[in-house]
Scaffold this motif. Sequence first.
Motif, mmCIF file in Angstrom:
data_model
loop_
_atom_site.group_PDB
_atom_site.id
_atom_site.type_symbol
_atom_site.label_atom_id
_atom_site.label_comp_id
_atom_site.label_asym_id
_atom_site.label_seq_id
_atom_site.Cartn_x
_atom_site.Cartn_y
_atom_site.Cartn_z
ATOM 1 N N ASP A 1 0.835 -1.208 0.000
ATOM 2 C CA ASP A 1 0.000 0.000 0.000
ATOM 3 C C ASP A 1 0.867 1.254 0.000
ATOM 4 O OD1 ASP A 1 0.617 -1.095 2.723
ATOM 5 O OD2 ASP A 1 -0.057 0.915 3.288
ATOM 6 N N ASP A 2 2.179 1.104 0.225
ATOM 7 C CA ASP A 2 3.083 2.255 0.314
ATOM 8 C C ASP A 2 3.079 3.040 -1.005
ATOM 9 O OD1 ASP A 2 5.690 3.066 2.213
ATOM 10 O OD2 ASP A 2 5.932 3.608 0.081
ATOM 11 N N GLU A 3 3.248 4.362 -0.884
ATOM 12 C CA GLU A 3 3.220 5.214 -2.081
ATOM 13 C C GLU A 3 4.349 4.878 -3.054
ATOM 14 O OE1 GLU A 3 3.555 9.223 -0.620
ATOM 15 O OE2 GLU A 3 5.668 8.959 -0.071
ATOM 16 N N ALA A 4 5.384 4.199 -2.580
ATOM 17 C CA ALA A 4 6.471 3.775 -3.477
ATOM 18 C C ALA A 4 5.955 2.868 -4.594
ATOM 19 C CB ALA A 4 7.551 3.049 -2.682
ATOM 20 N N PHE A 5 4.765 2.288 -4.396
ATOM 21 C CA PHE A 5 4.203 1.388 -5.408
ATOM 22 C C PHE A 5 3.045 2.014 -6.179
ATOM 23 C CE2 PHE A 5 6.042 -1.465 -2.150
ATOM 24 C CZ PHE A 5 6.978 -2.108 -2.948
ATOM 25 N N ASP A 6 2.798 3.304 -5.971
ATOM 26 C CA ASP A 6 1.630 3.936 -6.595
ATOM 27 C C ASP A 6 1.647 3.834 -8.123
ATOM 28 O OD1 ASP A 6 0.460 4.519 -4.231
ATOM 29 O OD2 ASP A 6 0.853 6.686 -4.273
ATOM 30 N N GLU A 7 2.848 3.914 -8.707
ATOM 31 C CA GLU A 7 2.924 3.960 -10.176
ATOM 32 C C GLU A 7 2.666 2.623 -10.850
ATOM 33 O OE1 GLU A 7 6.394 5.740 -11.854
ATOM 34 O OE2 GLU A 7 5.895 7.684 -10.966
ATOM 35 N N ASP A 8 3.078 1.544 -10.211
ATOM 36 C CA ASP A 8 3.021 0.252 -10.915
ATOM 37 C C ASP A 8 2.497 -0.891 -10.052
ATOM 38 O OD1 ASP A 8 5.158 0.256 -9.215
ATOM 39 O OD2 ASP A 8 6.598 -0.570 -10.646
ATOM 40 N N ARG A 9 1.721 -0.552 -9.018
ATOM 41 C CA ARG A 9 1.254 -1.571 -8.081
ATOM 42 C C ARG A 9 0.532 -2.709 -8.792
ATOM 43 N NH1 ARG A 9 -1.173 1.684 -5.140
ATOM 44 N NH2 ARG A 9 0.462 1.947 -3.583
ATOM 45 N N LYS A 10 -0.388 -2.344 -9.698
ATOM 46 C CA LYS A 10 -1.204 -3.367 -10.368
ATOM 47 C C LYS A 10 -0.343 -4.316 -11.186
ATOM 48 C CE LYS A 10 -5.993 -2.387 -11.012
ATOM 49 N NZ LYS A 10 -6.873 -1.310 -11.421
ATOM 50 N N GLU A 11 0.555 -3.729 -11.978
ATOM 51 C CA GLU A 11 1.458 -4.539 -12.809
ATOM 52 C C GLU A 11 2.276 -5.498 -11.960
ATOM 53 O OE1 GLU A 11 2.596 -0.825 -15.081
ATOM 54 O OE2 GLU A 11 4.218 -2.260 -15.586
ATOM 55 N N LEU A 12 2.871 -4.935 -10.905
ATOM 56 C CA LEU A 12 3.715 -5.748 -10.018
ATOM 57 C C LEU A 12 2.921 -6.908 -9.427
ATOM 58 C CD1 LEU A 12 5.883 -3.568 -7.603
ATOM 59 C CD2 LEU A 12 6.653 -5.227 -9.278
ATOM 60 N N LEU A 13 1.793 -6.567 -8.815
ATOM 61 C CA LEU A 13 1.043 -7.598 -8.089
ATOM 62 C C LEU A 13 0.469 -8.639 -9.039
ATOM 63 C CD1 LEU A 13 -0.664 -5.477 -5.280
ATOM 64 C CD2 LEU A 13 1.328 -6.987 -5.111
ATOM 65 N N SER A 14 0.157 -8.237 -10.273
ATOM 66 C CA SER A 14 -0.423 -9.227 -11.182
ATOM 67 C C SER A 14 0.642 -10.163 -11.751
ATOM 68 C CB SER A 14 -1.231 -8.560 -12.291
ATOM 69 O OG SER A 14 -0.434 -7.597 -12.912
ATOM 70 N N SER A 15 1.928 -9.845 -11.556
ATOM 71 C CA SER A 15 2.951 -10.786 -12.039
ATOM 72 C C SER A 15 3.593 -11.602 -10.920
ATOM 73 C CB SER A 15 4.014 -10.042 -12.849
ATOM 74 O OG SER A 15 4.460 -8.915 -12.156
ATOM 75 N N MET A 16 3.057 -11.492 -9.698
ATOM 76 C CA MET A 16 3.640 -12.225 -8.562
ATOM 77 C C MET A 16 3.613 -13.736 -8.764
ATOM 78 S SD MET A 16 4.978 -10.433 -6.258
ATOM 79 C CE MET A 16 5.191 -8.664 -6.237
ATOM 80 N N LYS A 17 2.447 -14.246 -9.102
ATOM 81 C CA LYS A 17 2.316 -15.710 -9.181
ATOM 82 C C LYS A 17 3.257 -16.294 -10.229
ATOM 83 C CE LYS A 17 -2.012 -16.557 -6.906
ATOM 84 N NZ LYS A 17 -3.432 -16.925 -6.967
ATOM 85 N N ALA A 18 3.373 -15.599 -11.371
ATOM 86 C CA ALA A 18 4.275 -16.072 -12.434
ATOM 87 C C ALA A 18 5.729 -16.030 -11.978
ATOM 88 C CB ALA A 18 4.074 -15.219 -13.683
ATOM 89 N N SER A 19 6.024 -15.220 -10.964
ATOM 90 C CA SER A 19 7.396 -15.110 -10.464
ATOM 91 C C SER A 19 7.642 -15.985 -9.239
ATOM 92 C CB SER A 19 7.707 -13.660 -10.114
ATOM 93 O OG SER A 19 7.423 -12.828 -11.205
ATOM 94 N N GLY A 20 6.706 -16.863 -8.941
ATOM 95 C CA GLY A 20 6.947 -17.823 -7.858
ATOM 96 C C GLY A 20 6.551 -17.352 -6.473
ATOM 97 N N ILE A 21 5.807 -16.234 -6.409
ATOM 98 C CA ILE A 21 5.347 -15.732 -5.107
ATOM 99 C C ILE A 21 3.858 -16.063 -5.003
ATOM 100 C CG2 ILE A 21 5.198 -13.706 -3.594
ATOM 101 C CD1 ILE A 21 8.055 -14.153 -4.723
ATOM 102 N N ASP A 22 3.480 -16.913 -4.081
ATOM 103 C CA ASP A 22 2.055 -17.285 -4.069
ATOM 104 C C ASP A 22 1.278 -16.822 -2.843
ATOM 105 O OD1 ASP A 22 3.021 -19.145 -2.299
ATOM 106 O OD2 ASP A 22 1.856 -20.803 -3.133
ATOM 107 N N HIS A 23 1.963 -16.263 -1.827
ATOM 108 C CA HIS A 23 1.243 -15.651 -0.707
ATOM 109 C C HIS A 23 2.002 -14.399 -0.271
ATOM 110 C CE1 HIS A 23 -0.309 -19.784 -0.239
ATOM 111 N NE2 HIS A 23 -1.346 -19.233 0.348
#
Length: 254
Positions: free
Chosen positions: A10-32
């Motif tokens: 939720d930090d403002e450091a992620f304001d620009e690309d939060r959606k992109e980042l979070l939607s690629s988590m699972k493909a990068s091996g992060i599942d929780h």
Amino acid sequence: MIFDTHAHYDDEAFDEDRKELLSSMKASGIDHIVNIGANMASSRSSLQLAHEYDFIYAAVGVHPSDTEELDDGKIEELRSLSRDERCVAIGEIGLDYYWPEPDRDLQKVWFRKQIALAKEEKLPVVIHSRDAAADTLNILKEENAGVNGGVVHCFSYSPEVAKQCVDMGLYIGVGGVITFKNGRKLKETVDILPLDNIIIETDCPYLAPTPHRGERNCSFYLPLVVETIAEIKGVSGEEVIRITEENAKKMYRL
Ligand code: NI
């Protein structure tokens, strides 16, 4: 897959690309991911994220540095937030003596009250403790804070203190610091503890592992933490991922 037990997306450091980042988590091996509250506003936004993404859960709580905003009414608001089905812990709560403010006695009062809240709601605790080992241990013991489990996140104390935390039923949270040249104390702690006592975390956007130190951290860098732990323990990275994920699921009851 990797379980990031402590993040602040939720930090403002992620304001620009939060959606992109979070939607690629699972493909990068992060599942929780557990997104951790640090004040009233970020507790609410942690829950919001947890409702938007099925692999994100929330912890709600007020960090020692933000305890000046607390009163008994806010504790009741935290209580109702904690009853949300996506909330898995109370945190981050604790003591931070690195900065002169807020007053230490004030930090202690709200640390105890938030531990009490966690116990009443039967939730694990996510502990933040910096330059305050003795007072933290005393309060954790006096309040029996480990009764529902929990973690001392971004652990920065001696192996002896780590053992006392583990004896109280708490896990030791290990993140980017383990890769730092000056991370020797944490390496010793990881060396003496069984993997069963360790969970991994980013604390992003802070504490990016080497060679990204100083940059914005995110869960994609966790394999660097995994590799370092694997080296210390003399096991494979897969083993570290498997055991720390099991530990995290057990702690957060997922
Ligand atoms: Ni944090």
